[in-house]
Design a protein around this motif. Structure first.
Motif, mmCIF file in Angstrom:
data_model
loop_
_atom_site.group_PDB
_atom_site.id
_atom_site.type_symbol
_atom_site.label_atom_id
_atom_site.label_comp_id
_atom_site.label_asym_id
_atom_site.label_seq_id
_atom_site.Cartn_x
_atom_site.Cartn_y
_atom_site.Cartn_z
ATOM 1 N N MET A 1 82.227 -16.297 -39.418
ATOM 2 C CA MET A 1 82.638 -15.540 -40.602
ATOM 3 C C MET A 1 82.968 -16.503 -41.751
ATOM 4 O O MET A 1 82.637 -16.235 -42.897
ATOM 5 N N ARG A 2 83.617 -17.617 -41.439
ATOM 6 C CA ARG A 2 83.901 -18.633 -42.456
ATOM 7 C C ARG A 2 82.597 -19.177 -43.028
ATOM 8 O O ARG A 2 82.467 -19.376 -44.239
ATOM 9 N N ASP A 3 81.600 -19.391 -42.153
ATOM 10 C CA ASP A 3 80.295 -19.866 -42.613
ATOM 11 C C ASP A 3 79.649 -18.863 -43.567
ATOM 12 O O ASP A 3 79.035 -19.248 -44.567
ATOM 13 N N LEU A 4 79.779 -17.584 -43.267
ATOM 14 C CA LEU A 4 79.254 -16.559 -44.177
ATOM 15 C C LEU A 4 79.956 -16.630 -45.526
ATOM 16 O O LEU A 4 79.309 -16.561 -46.574
ATOM 17 N N GLY B 1 78.660 -19.683 -47.294
ATOM 18 C CA GLY B 1 77.247 -19.620 -47.618
ATOM 19 C C GLY B 1 76.879 -18.584 -48.661
ATOM 20 O O GLY B 1 75.874 -18.731 -49.364
ATOM 21 N N MET B 2 77.663 -17.536 -48.739
ATOM 22 C CA MET B 2 77.399 -16.492 -49.733
ATOM 23 C C MET B 2 78.727 -15.940 -50.246
ATOM 24 O O MET B 2 79.118 -14.811 -49.959
ATOM 25 N N PRO B 3 79.448 -16.762 -50.981
ATOM 26 C CA PRO B 3 80.804 -16.400 -51.394
ATOM 27 C C PRO B 3 80.889 -15.139 -52.243
ATOM 28 O O PRO B 3 81.834 -14.365 -52.093
ATOM 29 N N LYS B 4 79.930 -14.906 -53.114
ATOM 30 C CA LYS B 4 79.999 -13.709 -53.956
ATOM 31 C C LYS B 4 79.859 -12.442 -53.123
ATOM 32 O O LYS B 4 80.592 -11.470 -53.332
ATOM 33 N N VAL B 5 78.926 -12.453 -52.202
ATOM 34 C CA VAL B 5 78.721 -11.285 -51.341
ATOM 35 C C VAL B 5 79.962 -11.021 -50.496
ATOM 36 O O VAL B 5 80.460 -9.895 -50.423
ATOM 37 N N MET B 6 80.472 -12.069 -49.869
ATOM 38 C CA MET B 6 81.614 -11.896 -48.975
ATOM 39 C C MET B 6 82.887 -11.554 -49.747
ATOM 40 O O MET B 6 83.714 -10.787 -49.264
ATOM 41 N N LYS B 7 83.038 -12.109 -50.947
ATOM 42 C CA LYS B 7 84.185 -11.737 -51.778
ATOM 43 C C LYS B 7 84.094 -10.262 -52.156
ATOM 44 O O LYS B 7 85.087 -9.532 -52.104
#
Length: 116
Positions: free
Chosen positions: A16-19, A22-28
């Motif tokens: 989950m940290r890698d996600l 790797g895609m901070p805008k999506v995960m934020k």
């Protein structure tokens, strides 16, 4: 049954940290959606976690079962409330939900034991 939900939750920490990295805008964006969807409103946070649990059972998502079981416990869900939610999930999801309902109950018992 053999699933260890504290371990399942723990094993998702790095991926989950890698996600997030790797895609901070999506995960934020997803995090904001989740925070807002689960916040108390007309329905309280416990009820919303129980709804999320029913969906987790019907979709057969072990990680979701772990996270939303933990959330339901943190918001004060009782084992009896959890059992009623499992009944609704079984009604909606059929036979496979009986198996994942049992997993969810196992998760509840494991995570309640570790929370105490």
């Amino acid at each position: 049954m053999g699933k260890n939900y504290p371990d399942i939750i723990g094993s998702l920490t790095k991926p989950m940290r890698d996600l997030h990295q790797g895609m901070p805008k999506v995960m934020k964006g997803f995090g904001a959606l989740a925070d807002n969807a689960k916040a108390s409103g007309v329905l309280d946070a416990k009820t919303k976690e129980l709804i999320a649990m029913g969906i987790s059972i019907a979709l057969r998502c072990d990680g979701c079962i772990g996270f939303h079981t933990r959330g339901a416990i943190r918001h004060g869900a009782s084992r009896e409330e959890f059992m009623e939610m499992i009944g609704v999930a079984i009604m909606m999801g059929g036979g496979p939900s009986t198996v994942y309902g049992a997993y969810a109950l196992e998760a509840f018992d494991q995570l309640t034991a570790t929370a105490g």
